[in-house]
Design an enzyme around this catalytic site. Sequence first.
Site, short mmCIF file in Angstrom:
data_model
loop_
_atom_site.label_atom_id
_atom_site.label_comp_id
_atom_site.label_asym_id
_atom_site.label_seq_id
_atom_site.Cartn_x
_atom_site.Cartn_y
_atom_site.Cartn_z
N ASN A 76 5.33 -7.23 11.88
CA ASN A 76 4.94 -6.63 10.74
C ASN A 76 5.19 -7.69 9.62
OD1 ASN A 76 4.36 -4.69 8.66
ND2 ASN A 76 5.33 -2.98 10.10
N CYS A 133 7.96 -0.79 8.19
CA CYS A 133 7.15 -1.13 6.95
C CYS A 133 8.09 -1.36 5.84
CB CYS A 133 6.20 0.03 6.68
SG CYS A 133 5.36 -0.14 5.14
N ILE A 188 0.71 -1.32 -0.04
CA ILE A 188 -0.11 -0.11 0.12
C ILE A 188 0.98 1.18 0.03
CG2 ILE A 188 -1.91 1.23 1.26
CD1 ILE A 188 -2.71 -1.86 0.36
#
Lengths: 312, 312, 255, 255
Positions: free
Chosen positions: B202, B140, B82
């Site tokens: 994550n 991320c 994303i």
Amino acid sequence: MENKISKNNKIDLNTEVSIAGLTFKNPVTTASGTFGSGMEYGDYVDLSRLGAVTTKGVSLLPWPGNPTPRIAETYGGMLNAIGLQNPGIDVFIDRDLPYLRSHDTKIIVNVVGKTAEEYCQVVERLSDCDVDMLEINISCPNVKEGGIAFGQDATRVEAITSQVKKYAKKPIIIKLSPNVTDISETARAAEAGGADALSLINTLTGMKIDIDRRKFLLANKTGGLSGPAIKPIAVRMVYQVANAVKIPIIGMGGIMTGEDALEFIMAGATMVSVGTANFINPMATEEVIDGIEAYMSRNQIYDINKLIGCVE
Amino acid sequence: MENKISKNNKIDLNTEVSIAGLTFKNPVTTASGTFGSGMEYGDYVDLSRLGAVTTKGVSLLPWPGNPTPRIAETYGGMLNAIGLQNPGIDVFIDRDLPYLRSHDTKIIVNVVGKTAEEYCQVVERLSDCDVDMLEINISCPNVKEGGIAFGQDATRVEAITSQVKKYAKKPIIIKLSPNVTDISETARAAEAGGADALSLINTLTGMKIDIDRRKFLLANKTGGLSGPAIKPIAVRMVYQVANAVKIPIIGMGGIMTGEDALEFIMAGATMVSVGTANFINPMATEEVIDGIEAYMSRNQIYDINKLIGCVE
Amino acid sequence: MSMAKKECIKVLHNERIEEGVYDLWLDAGDMATRAQPGQFLSLYCNNGGRLLPRPISICEIDKKSKRIRLVYRVMGEGTKEFAELKSGDFLDCMGPLGKGFTLEGKKALIIGGGIGIPPLLELAKQLTCEKDIVLGYRDATFLNKEFEKYGKVYISTEDGSVGRKGNVIDVIKENDLTADIIFSCGPTPMLRGVKEFALANKIKAQLSLEERMACGIGACLACVCQSKEVDHHTNVNNKRICKEGPVFYADEVII
Amino acid sequence: MSMAKKECIKVLHNERIEEGVYDLWLDAGDMATRAQPGQFLSLYCNNGGRLLPRPISICEIDKKSKRIRLVYRVMGEGTKEFAELKSGDFLDCMGPLGKGFTLEGKKALIIGGGIGIPPLLELAKQLTCEKDIVLGYRDATFLNKEFEKYGKVYISTEDGSVGRKGNVIDVIKENDLTADIIFSCGPTPMLRGVKEFALANKIKAQLSLEERMACGIGACLACVCQSKEVDHHTNVNNKRICKEGPVFYADEVII
Ligand SMILES: Cc1cc2nc3c(=O)[nH]c(=O)nc-3n(C[C@H](O)[C@H](O)[C@H](O)COP(=O)(O)OP(=O)(O)OC[C@H]3O[C@@H](n4cnc5c(N)ncnc54)[C@H](O)[C@@H]3O)c2cc1C
Ligand SMILES: Cc1cc2nc3c(=O)[nH]c(=O)nc-3n(C[C@H](O)[C@H](O)[C@H](O)COP(=O)(O)OP(=O)(O)OC[C@H]3O[C@@H](n4cnc5c(N)ncnc54)[C@H](O)[C@@H]3O)c2cc1C
Ligand SMILES: Cc1cc2nc3c(=O)[nH]c(=O)nc-3n(C[C@H](O)[C@H](O)[C@H](O)COP(=O)(O)O)c2cc1C
Ligand SMILES: Cc1cc2nc3c(=O)[nH]c(=O)nc-3n(C[C@H](O)[C@H](O)[C@H](O)COP(=O)(O)O)c2cc1C
Ligand code: FES
Ligand code: FES
């Protein structure tokens, strides 16, 4: 047995690949430890169809492996902590090797040890044997000594590679661990140490808890995760390593079909190994070869080598 | 709506847990980025039943995120890239926060930045807001700067944690990356930097190739792997970190059911987050809570805290 | 080439015979022709999340109609899936696998516990010698009526609801049962008891063991048990339950 | 609490209507009552290996009998699984989702391409104004007969086997079709052509877009398209196809 179309395809399609001067009839081999000594699958597939058979890890002396339970099913995969049980190099040479040699396939012997010396001793014992390549397993997460300890540190990867190379008369594949921050570092270290090829990935360390008993499911607590669940990680690592080194790659991790195998080839693998899939479908290796050939015919790609690393 | 038995269970069972002096009505929160701003799931679940809502990563300025395709399905999981699209901290404070506050649940704000300064600025802006905890996303894999670059190096983890702590008036959770050789190192670094809690894992970096087009499936080439496929890795890492640090852990990675959540709790997590499961079943968070309660009643465990880290 | 393979097999009948226990008949073709009592089939799940085969022992073999009967207990998600099979559905199976019971002896004692009882039915049928049959259950019984055709049946239940309250060894001692061969299958604690009884009474015993399996055909080394002698195949004190077993002589293995 | 949920829905009918194209009727209950033309359903696979929902647009709504019709093409493993559904089977679905077509205009041009044609059928049915319908196919046609009830139907095929050889824009130009509103769904290159035509002729146009989805309800930000203005929700030039769409005005989005 085979129909005409597939016969014709075989004439038209080149599935031969080469690594370190050796030619393999197709890019498909078996992942170490998932195909026994080959004998067990002889009833299910024609071993002579495989590009190569890669054996279970073999050590100098017999290893008893870990206590049971040694495996656990996980979502889309499994954990194993076999602990490299194997009958030792002597039995391997006397019993398993002649069986494999009786088939028209290449033989890759997976080598394990607890110390650098032990790796070298096994490699030396295999020097004069009729095997094609050696795969040095420095990435097994399920044994306390050796294994993964070597494979997670670039300096040690380079050191053990160059040591092993001294004793080896056959091309050496270094099998890399995925349990690292940057696999291109260990890959480059193996290349620098003189590896002829790399194979990746070994299993990712995982754990399962039996919530009813509130105990670890595996006697060893942790095990190595394999199967389709890990495929995206494996494909990424193959792509990463293909862009970091010049030596050829044998890709593996969750390959179930020809399509899966093609992902690895397009990511940069020259050969692929089928592992956990053998447990789910004992004919998996042959079906992977069929799938690759079908893709090639469908897309009119006459040479598999055109597909290696072709992703954009 | 609820039947008597479940009402009674609620009286008998203590599902309250606490982290950094805050009490949560139960150990279940949402995984950042999988629950929007909470609003989108408001039609499907009663947000007031959740221990906490963890928001999508929020940055100082609005971020447009990556080009599409941003996601790909994989076996038992998915890849996402994303790229932390978010409307920026101002819109978050003006619009999303009041909505969340209108529910009886705790609010954990996930914070992202491209530089250490930017993390600090977001943290500072949130200091006087009515939020409960901040989760610093240094892991991320889908943005070029910041993100995972911070999270893979212990020295940088400690540095950014202590910097952020200077600006924070709320407890700080550091969200760790699984793409490391030894997660207990980064965990200890975060603890040393003053983190009040850790969350893990994550996503794992992965890749998918569209073999028909011979192209990467994601516009970003790589993406983060999540979903049940990764659960064994996540449980292992939670167990490893629980044995390396003293601060509490929020565990996540592939939780679909109460049983899955209990694995994390038994491995040592004080709370758990439900992520990808929301996409597969929008009622997943409530069902995880129901599942935990059912397990507790079935096994006559009256306090969830007895289960934290209880595996043997 | 392939002589053996994974096959898609038709379900003829699948019925609950007791709380959580199901009776499944498969249109097994060649598998039925080759099957021996004590061997097992690997059954595969339909749900792609569950990849490994579930080993289930063969309960009855009907070579004429090429049918195989399995009786299984719902334990987890895989067996729950099997419980939902309807006649006419298809199921991926592999087998028959492993080494079953060796038919021998003049007077046999067949000892089964719980879900270890089904594999003894075909054995009881094929075994021509004189035999006593001891079946141990937690509470509800199943299959016991079918055993009556083949020998005298003694029953124990943990709660005493049927037969003697206690375990199979209690029944054996109470009735002074004896034999020159024991065949047994059941939970490990029971098998330990049977082994002890057999040793003490110098009776040869064949025990059917269980372990988690991945390949089911001897390749992965998941399913080993400890063996007394260094095993020929493994060159260590390990035997593969899926290949050298699941049936072993009691004195071959350490349980 | 929950107003919306994932539901287990009964398949009433599932039939192949053209090579690789299937016609599915669902016993959709409330979903049918709430559905609008242009909205979609998220369908879930049975195979646990495939977790994400497949978005399929609503082709017809029968509010009276609470049925919803979907027409889909087999593209990959998920739609292959749907193709095997039989009447009486159950399917996990969520919906209706997204923002559908806005019924407006005095003279409409409905332009569909390939598997983008089905969502236009319910629209054609509900749209009361005058309308021309242009349907583009690669070769074999489907659903075109059903559109004839609602307006004049023009057909193009890439191979010229039916109607005009060429694409939908060729047909529109050849027949000098015009309108004050365009409704369109189809492959992106076609939608680009439609947008260009609409702009050139100053016709308002509603386009139904496609993108890979994870949540289907606006939470994950997987399915965005670029928007001309900074979008109210995202605060960047992105709109969510599953939430603000799948139907957008042509001038809202950059395609
Ligand atoms: C040789 C052999 C013969 C068997 N015969 C029968 C029989 O006739 N009837 C019967 O009801 N059961 C039998 N079992 C046990 C049966 O295999 C398990 O109950 C079954 O695999 C549980 O699957 P599940 O998906 O329901 O459970 P889950 O716990 O969800 O299974 C998860 C994984 O663990 C494995 N597993 C779980 N329990 C066992 C177990 N006890 N033994 C081996 N693997 C296990 C499963 O195969 C699967 O891979 C036999 C086991 C073996 C080894
Ligand atoms: C709003 C919307 C409405 C749609 N309506 C229809 C319709 O009415 N009829 C029809 O036949 N198809 C429709 N599609 C396309 C349909 O969703 C895909 O063909 C389908 O998801 C493919 O699934 P698969 O498992 O067969 O393919 P796979 O390639 O195996 O799917 C893998 C993953 O990619 C996703 N995916 C693959 N192709 C597409 C695509 N074109 N769009 C979105 N996701 C995709 C799948 O959902 C799945 O998550 C629509 C798509 C969208 C976004
Ligand atoms: C049961 C089992 C045993 C394994 N034993 C070995 C081994 O002896 N040596 C080795 O290098 N890798 C071993 N592996 C790792 C596999 O060769 C392979 O790297 C890994 O399983 C990923 O591939 P897959 O997902 O196709 O199984 C083993 C894997 C499994 C599942
Ligand atoms: C679509 C998507 C978006 C995500 N966005 C974020 C994010 O903004 N910040 C963050 O810290 N983690 C983010 N994550 C990671 C999740 O919070 C979680 O750590 C991970 O998905 C593992 O949990 P799961 O398997 O339950 O999804 C995202 C994950 C997904 C699937
Ligand atoms: S299950 Fe693989 S060796 Fe027995
Ligand atoms: S699919 Fe998640 S926002 Fe659209």
